[in-house]
Design a protein around this motif. Structure first.
Motif, short mmCIF file in Angstrom:
data_model
loop_
_atom_site.label_atom_id
_atom_site.label_comp_id
_atom_site.label_asym_id
_atom_site.label_seq_id
_atom_site.Cartn_x
_atom_site.Cartn_y
_atom_site.Cartn_z
N SER A 71 -10.54 -7.27 4.79
CA SER A 71 -11.20 -8.22 3.90
C SER A 71 -12.60 -7.71 3.57
O SER A 71 -13.07 -6.73 4.15
CB SER A 71 -11.31 -9.59 4.57
N ILE A 72 -13.25 -8.39 2.65
CA ILE A 72 -14.62 -8.02 2.29
C ILE A 72 -15.54 -8.15 3.50
O ILE A 72 -16.44 -7.32 3.70
CB ILE A 72 -15.11 -8.88 1.11
N ILE A 73 -15.31 -9.16 4.34
CA ILE A 73 -16.10 -9.32 5.57
C ILE A 73 -15.94 -8.09 6.45
O ILE A 73 -16.92 -7.59 7.02
CB ILE A 73 -15.66 -10.59 6.34
N GLY A 74 -14.72 -7.57 6.55
CA GLY A 74 -14.46 -6.36 7.32
C GLY A 74 -15.21 -5.17 6.76
O GLY A 74 -15.77 -4.36 7.51
N VAL A 75 -15.25 -5.05 5.44
CA VAL A 75 -15.98 -3.95 4.79
C VAL A 75 -17.46 -4.03 5.14
O VAL A 75 -18.07 -3.03 5.53
CB VAL A 75 -15.80 -4.00 3.25
N ALA A 81 -22.07 -1.59 10.86
CA ALA A 81 -21.86 -0.92 12.14
C ALA A 81 -22.01 0.59 11.99
O ALA A 81 -22.65 1.25 12.84
CB ALA A 81 -20.48 -1.27 12.70
N ALA A 82 -21.45 1.14 10.91
CA ALA A 82 -21.57 2.59 10.69
C ALA A 82 -23.03 2.99 10.49
O ALA A 82 -23.49 3.99 11.05
CB ALA A 82 -20.73 3.00 9.47
N HIS A 106 -8.86 2.23 1.29
CA HIS A 106 -7.73 1.79 2.12
C HIS A 106 -7.28 0.38 1.72
O HIS A 106 -6.09 0.12 1.56
CB HIS A 106 -8.13 1.82 3.59
N LEU A 107 -8.23 -0.51 1.55
CA LEU A 107 -7.88 -1.89 1.19
C LEU A 107 -7.27 -1.97 -0.21
O LEU A 107 -6.33 -2.73 -0.44
CB LEU A 107 -9.11 -2.80 1.29
N VAL A 108 -7.80 -1.18 -1.14
CA VAL A 108 -7.22 -1.15 -2.49
C VAL A 108 -5.78 -0.62 -2.42
O VAL A 108 -4.88 -1.19 -3.03
CB VAL A 108 -8.08 -0.29 -3.44
N GLY A 116 0.41 -7.08 -0.08
CA GLY A 116 -0.97 -7.22 -0.53
C GLY A 116 -1.97 -7.44 0.59
O GLY A 116 -1.66 -7.26 1.76
N VAL A 117 -3.18 -7.86 0.22
CA VAL A 117 -4.30 -8.03 1.15
C VAL A 117 -5.02 -9.34 0.83
O VAL A 117 -5.23 -9.66 -0.33
CB VAL A 117 -5.29 -6.84 1.04
N ALA A 118 -5.41 -10.05 1.87
CA ALA A 118 -6.21 -11.28 1.70
C ALA A 118 -7.69 -10.89 1.73
O ALA A 118 -8.35 -10.98 2.77
CB ALA A 118 -5.86 -12.29 2.78
N TRP A 119 -8.21 -10.45 0.63
CA TRP A 119 -9.56 -9.92 0.51
C TRP A 119 -10.64 -10.92 0.93
O TRP A 119 -11.70 -10.53 1.39
CB TRP A 119 -9.83 -9.50 -0.94
N LEU A 120 -10.40 -12.20 0.72
CA LEU A 120 -11.45 -13.21 0.91
C LEU A 120 -11.37 -13.95 2.25
O LEU A 120 -11.98 -15.01 2.39
CB LEU A 120 -11.43 -14.20 -0.25
N GLN A 121 -10.63 -13.40 3.20
CA GLN A 121 -10.56 -14.02 4.53
C GLN A 121 -11.97 -14.12 5.10
O GLN A 121 -12.77 -13.23 4.83
CB GLN A 121 -9.73 -13.17 5.48
N PRO A 122 -12.32 -15.05 5.87
CA PRO A 122 -11.55 -16.19 6.36
C PRO A 122 -11.64 -17.40 5.44
O PRO A 122 -11.06 -18.44 5.71
CB PRO A 122 -12.19 -16.50 7.70
N VAL A 123 -12.33 -17.27 4.31
CA VAL A 123 -12.51 -18.39 3.39
C VAL A 123 -11.22 -18.73 2.66
O VAL A 123 -10.88 -19.91 2.49
CB VAL A 123 -13.63 -18.06 2.37
N TYR A 124 -10.50 -17.70 2.23
CA TYR A 124 -9.29 -17.89 1.42
C TYR A 124 -8.26 -16.89 1.92
O TYR A 124 -8.48 -15.68 1.83
CB TYR A 124 -9.65 -17.66 -0.05
#
Length: 164
Positions: A71-75, A81-82, A106-108, A116-124
């Motif tokens: 998700s975007i939060i993960g990005v 962190a990096a 990777h997410l794309v 697919g991917v839930a990009w907006l987790q945890p909100v959506y």
């Protein structure tokens, strides 16, 4: 998508950006490759998850596969962190940016999988599939092999152009 497909597709897609920004260095290429496989640390049977089993198992228990790290939060968390780790060891921050580019790629790429991917987790938590359920691949199936071979051909072509 298998790790080798993530790496090759990411390199094929991002190599022109590395070249056009005069950023084609061994460090940036390695960083891009690390970022391209890192999100799958949330799956213990993935390339990176298998090599970090304790961490991978914990992440999967808390977030699940294709959970918050996909998700975007993960990005954002990954990039921060990096940057922190690289600055702590006085390494180029440019590596954080290219590894984050690999992470986003990777997410794309996963967004073109059937689920697919839930990009907006945890909100959506709704998963987004970029191919509108018409264009997609399944991990380890013929569709992924075709994508992998096409990316190999594209990467090879770009490398030939670079050397001529």
């Amino acid at each position: 998508m298998l790790y080798k497909s993530h790496v090759v597709v990411t390199y094929a897609a991002v190599l022109p950006l590395l070249v056009s920004t005069n950023s084609l260095t061994a460090g940036n290429i390695i960083a891009l490759g690390i970022g391209s496989v890192f999100p799958d640390i949330d799956h213990p049977k993935s390339f990176i998850g298998n090599r970090t089993r304790g961490i991978s198992d914990g992440i999967r228990m808390v977030f699940g596969h294709r959970g918050l790290l996909h998700s975007i939060i993960g990005v954002i968390f990954f990039m921060l962190a990096a940057q922190f780790i690289l600055s702590s060891f006085q390494q180029p921050l440019e590596w954080a940016y290219w590894s984050t580019a690999g992470y986003i790629a990777h997410l794309v790429e996963d967004s073109f999988s059937k689920t697919g991917v839930a990009w907006l987790q945890p909100v959506y938590n709704k998963r987004i599939q970029f191919g509108f359920k018409l264009i997609y691949y399944k991990t380890g199936k013929v569709s992924e092999t075709v994508l992998f071979l096409a990316a190999c051909a594209g990467l090879f072509y770009q490398l030939v152009l670079l050397t001529t």
